[in-house]
Write an enzyme that holds these catalytic residues in place. Structure first.
Site, PDB file in Angstrom:
ATOM      1  N   LEU A  39       0.828  -1.186  -0.224  1.00 55.82           N
ATOM      2  CA  LEU A  39      -0.023  -0.023   0.228  1.00 55.82           C
ATOM      3  C   LEU A  39       0.910   1.186  -0.041  1.00 55.82           C
ATOM      4  O   LEU A  39       0.437   2.197  -0.508  1.00 55.82           O
ATOM      5  CB  LEU A  39      -0.851   0.001   1.269  1.00 55.82           C
TER       6      LEU A  39
ATOM      7  N   THR B 227       9.620   6.721   2.525  1.00 58.01           N
ATOM      8  CA  THR B 227      10.599   6.046   3.483  1.00 58.01           C
ATOM      9  C   THR B 227      10.430   4.499   3.431  1.00 58.01           C
ATOM     10  O   THR B 227       9.421   3.857   3.306  1.00 58.01           O
ATOM     11  CB  THR B 227      10.427   6.637   4.987  1.00 58.01           C
TER      12      THR B 227
ATOM     13  N   ASP C 132      13.930   3.404  10.001  1.00 58.96           N
ATOM     14  CA  ASP C 132      13.272   2.285  10.829  1.00 58.96           C
ATOM     15  C   ASP C 132      12.331   2.830  11.707  1.00 58.96           C
ATOM     16  O   ASP C 132      13.043   3.640  12.704  1.00 58.96           O
ATOM     17  CB  ASP C 132      14.762   1.634  11.623  1.00 58.96           C
TER      18      ASP C 132
ATOM     19  N   ASN D 182       2.035   4.140   7.852  1.00 59.01           N
ATOM     20  CA  ASN D 182       1.564   2.897   6.933  1.00 59.01           C
ATOM     21  C   ASN D 182       2.417   1.697   7.391  1.00 59.01           C
ATOM     22  O   ASN D 182       1.709   0.731   7.302  1.00 59.01           O
ATOM     23  CB  ASN D 182       1.707   3.160   5.643  1.00 59.01           C
TER      24      ASN D 182
ATOM     25  N   SER E 161      -4.705   1.877  10.632  1.00 51.39           N
ATOM     26  CA  SER E 161      -4.870   0.672  11.716  1.00 51.39           C
ATOM     27  C   SER E 161      -5.629  -0.689  10.966  1.00 51.39           C
ATOM     28  O   SER E 161      -4.711  -0.957   9.881  1.00 51.39           O
ATOM     29  CB  SER E 161      -6.007   1.461  12.485  1.00 51.39           C
TER      30      SER E 161
ATOM     31  N   TYR F 178      -1.377  -8.854  16.873  1.00 53.10           N
ATOM     32  CA  TYR F 178      -1.635  -7.938  15.593  1.00 53.10           C
ATOM     33  C   TYR F 178      -2.793  -6.882  16.233  1.00 53.10           C
ATOM     34  O   TYR F 178      -2.782  -5.803  16.311  1.00 53.10           O
ATOM     35  CB  TYR F 178      -2.024  -8.588  14.384  1.00 53.10           C
TER      36      TYR F 178
ATOM     37  N   LYS G 223      -2.997  -2.859  16.901  1.00 56.26           N
ATOM     38  CA  LYS G 223      -3.898  -1.982  16.448  1.00 56.26           C
ATOM     39  C   LYS G 223      -4.988  -1.288  17.310  1.00 56.26           C
ATOM     40  O   LYS G 223      -5.372  -0.150  17.016  1.00 56.26           O
ATOM     41  CB  LYS G 223      -4.568  -2.789  15.358  1.00 56.26           C
TER      42      LYS G 223
ATOM     43  N   THR H 196      -2.360  -6.326  -0.214  1.00 55.77           N
ATOM     44  CA  THR H 196      -1.165  -5.498   0.047  1.00 55.77           C
ATOM     45  C   THR H 196      -0.109  -6.644   0.145  1.00 55.77           C
ATOM     46  O   THR H 196      -0.482  -7.942  -0.011  1.00 55.77           O
ATOM     47  CB  THR H 196      -1.336  -4.821   1.374  1.00 55.77           C
TER      48      THR H 196
END
Length: 280
Positions: A14, A32, A56, A83, A134, A148, A152, A183
């Site tokens: 994404l 980045t 990082d 992201n 998120s 995960y 989130k 993605t």
């Protein structure tokens, strides 16, 4: 109007779609990633409006250096899109303490590091927009997603509260809650599997892991379309606090809202009337 847009995790998935479409729309883009050469390759090489820099997100020093480079190049930062993320899969007891902490470092403290570095710039501008990706897993817990989802859910609380901190300085915030998009979150570079093994979970782990692996590349959502929608959100004068994205995510979020309302109503008998008698 052209904006300076700072994007983390722009080397694939994404993040690449967002950066590519932002450049096409005439924006100035700070793209980045841990490996800037991969970011540059993904975006098709040098561009007048493109700054590619190593980052990082778990390093506060790296976050500050990337923000400083962005301001030096473009003079301002109008939008930050947090992201970059990873997916730690597995059942809670089989996820090691180190794995759980690593998930939090990347998915929760990573966006915090970037935002902490960029907020002085936006406060000085008296304008800006913090967008953090998120997940629908930040609203609804799911099997095999305990680490995960925890990261989130943390993002959700942080961003919802951050809104009140920064609103007086003209800074907007948006939480993005995508469903399943095609993605690269499920590729080996982004997904880690629980490193512990417990007999009680063995068969479930085997089956569920295979199910998740089979989903890679089969998700219904188109990340290019999500990138387009996100850029439209950043163009709004009053962007939403939450942007739920995907035909699967919207009804899931609606159902969660109804569930919370029902649970609050069901709690009324035992949950009401608990104040001190002198507080009435």
């Amino acid at each position: 109007m052209s904006k300076a847009i700072f994007i983390t995790g722009a080397g694939r998935g994404l993040g690449t779609d967002i950066a590519r479409q932002a450049l096409t729309a005439g924006h100035q883009v700070v793209a980045t990633g841990r490996r800037p050469e991969n970011v540059l390759k993904a975006l098709g090489g040098e561009h007048d409006n493109l700054l590619v820099t190593a980052l990082d997100i778990t390093s506060t020093d790296a976050a500050q250096a990337a923000v400083d480079a962005a301001v030096t190049r473009f003079g301002r930062i109008d939008v930050v899109i947090n992201n970059a993320a990873t997916f730690q899969a597995g059942y809670f007891e089989e996820i090691s303490d180190a794995q759980m902490r690593a998930q939090m470092e990347t998915n929760l403290f990573g966006p915090m590091n970037i935002t902490r570095a960029v907020l002085p710039v936006m406060r000085a501008q008296r304008a800006g927009h913090i967008v953090t990706i998120s997940s629908i897993a930040g609203l609804v817990g799911q099997e095999f997603c305990v680490a995960y989802a925890a990261s989130k859910f943390g993002v959700e609380g942080w961003m919802e509260s951050l809104r009140y901190d920064v609103e007086p300085y003209g800074i907007k915030t948006t939480i993005v809650e995508p469903g399943f998009f095609r993605t690269e979150l499920l590729v080996d570079a982004s997904t880690s599997w629980a490193e512990l093994s417990i007999d009680d979970y063995a068969e479930r782990t085997k089956t569920t892991k295979a199910m998740w692996q089979s989903m890679n590349g089969q998700q219904a959502g188109d990340p290019a379309k999500l990138a387009d929608a996100l850029l439209k959100v950043t163009d709004l004068d009053e962007p939403p606090l939450r942007f739920v994205a995907g035909d699967d995510a919207i009804p899931t979020a609606e159902a969660k809202g109804r569930q919370i309302t029902a649970q609050a109503t069901a709690s009324r008998t035992l949950g009401s009337g608990l104040a001190h008698t002198d507080a009435a």
